[in-house]
Design a protein around this motif. Structure first.
Motif, short mmCIF file in Angstrom:
data_model
loop_
_atom_site.label_atom_id
_atom_site.label_comp_id
_atom_site.label_asym_id
_atom_site.label_seq_id
_atom_site.Cartn_x
_atom_site.Cartn_y
_atom_site.Cartn_z
N MET A 17 0.85 -1.17 0.00
CA MET A 17 0.00 0.00 0.00
C MET A 17 0.91 1.24 0.00
O MET A 17 1.85 1.32 0.76
N ASN A 18 0.59 2.17 -0.86
CA ASN A 18 1.46 3.35 -0.93
C ASN A 18 1.07 4.40 0.11
O ASN A 18 0.02 4.33 0.74
N ALA A 19 1.95 5.37 0.27
CA ALA A 19 1.75 6.39 1.31
C ALA A 19 0.47 7.19 1.09
O ALA A 19 -0.23 7.51 2.06
N ALA A 20 0.16 7.52 -0.16
CA ALA A 20 -1.06 8.30 -0.43
C ALA A 20 -2.30 7.53 -0.02
O ALA A 20 -3.23 8.09 0.58
N GLN A 52 -13.51 18.49 1.33
CA GLN A 52 -13.48 17.12 1.83
C GLN A 52 -14.28 16.19 0.92
O GLN A 52 -13.84 15.09 0.60
N THR A 53 -15.44 16.63 0.51
CA THR A 53 -16.28 15.83 -0.38
C THR A 53 -15.58 15.61 -1.72
O THR A 53 -15.59 14.49 -2.26
N THR A 54 -14.95 16.64 -2.25
CA THR A 54 -14.24 16.52 -3.52
C THR A 54 -13.07 15.55 -3.41
O THR A 54 -12.84 14.72 -4.29
N THR A 55 -12.33 15.65 -2.32
CA THR A 55 -11.20 14.74 -2.09
C THR A 55 -11.67 13.30 -2.00
O THR A 55 -11.08 12.39 -2.59
N TYR A 56 -12.75 13.09 -1.27
CA TYR A 56 -13.29 11.73 -1.13
C TYR A 56 -13.75 11.19 -2.49
O TYR A 56 -13.49 10.04 -2.81
N ALA A 89 -12.85 7.61 -7.21
CA ALA A 89 -12.56 7.45 -8.63
C ALA A 89 -11.26 6.67 -8.82
O ALA A 89 -11.17 5.77 -9.66
N TRP A 90 -10.23 7.00 -8.01
CA TRP A 90 -8.95 6.29 -8.07
C TRP A 90 -9.16 4.81 -7.76
O TRP A 90 -8.66 3.93 -8.45
#
Length: 79
Positions: free
Chosen positions: A1-4, A27-31, A36-37
């Motif tokens: 698992m990567n740091a991000a 916060q909503t945009t980041t989530y 999506a990722w």
């Protein structure tokens, strides 16, 4: 698992899901970006598995080929 990814999991644990409390727009945009990722990663893994099966090669061989070509900036082989 990567740091991000670890950081995203930490933030999710700290703030909870977006519907649990009123989140700020950032916060909503980041989530949504993390979701999506995650969806793209899932789809990529499924495509690599299907390609390996079609080609009759081990899945890890197909994944290494994709990674090497991505690092080199090459397009994957087209069937």
């Amino acid at each position: 698992m990567n740091a991000a990814h670890r950081e995203v999991l930490r933030l999710r644990d700290e703030y909870g899901p977006p519907t649990a409390a009123g989140w700020a727009e950032t916060q909503t945009t980041t989530y949504a970006g993390w979701r999506a990722w995650r969806d793209l990663a899932r789809d990529t893994q499924a495509a690599i598995t299907a390609y390996a099966k079609e080609q009759g090669i081990a899945r890890h061989e197909a994944e290494e080929d994709v990674k090497a070509k991505a690092r080199a900036g090459e397009a994957p082989d087209q069937p």
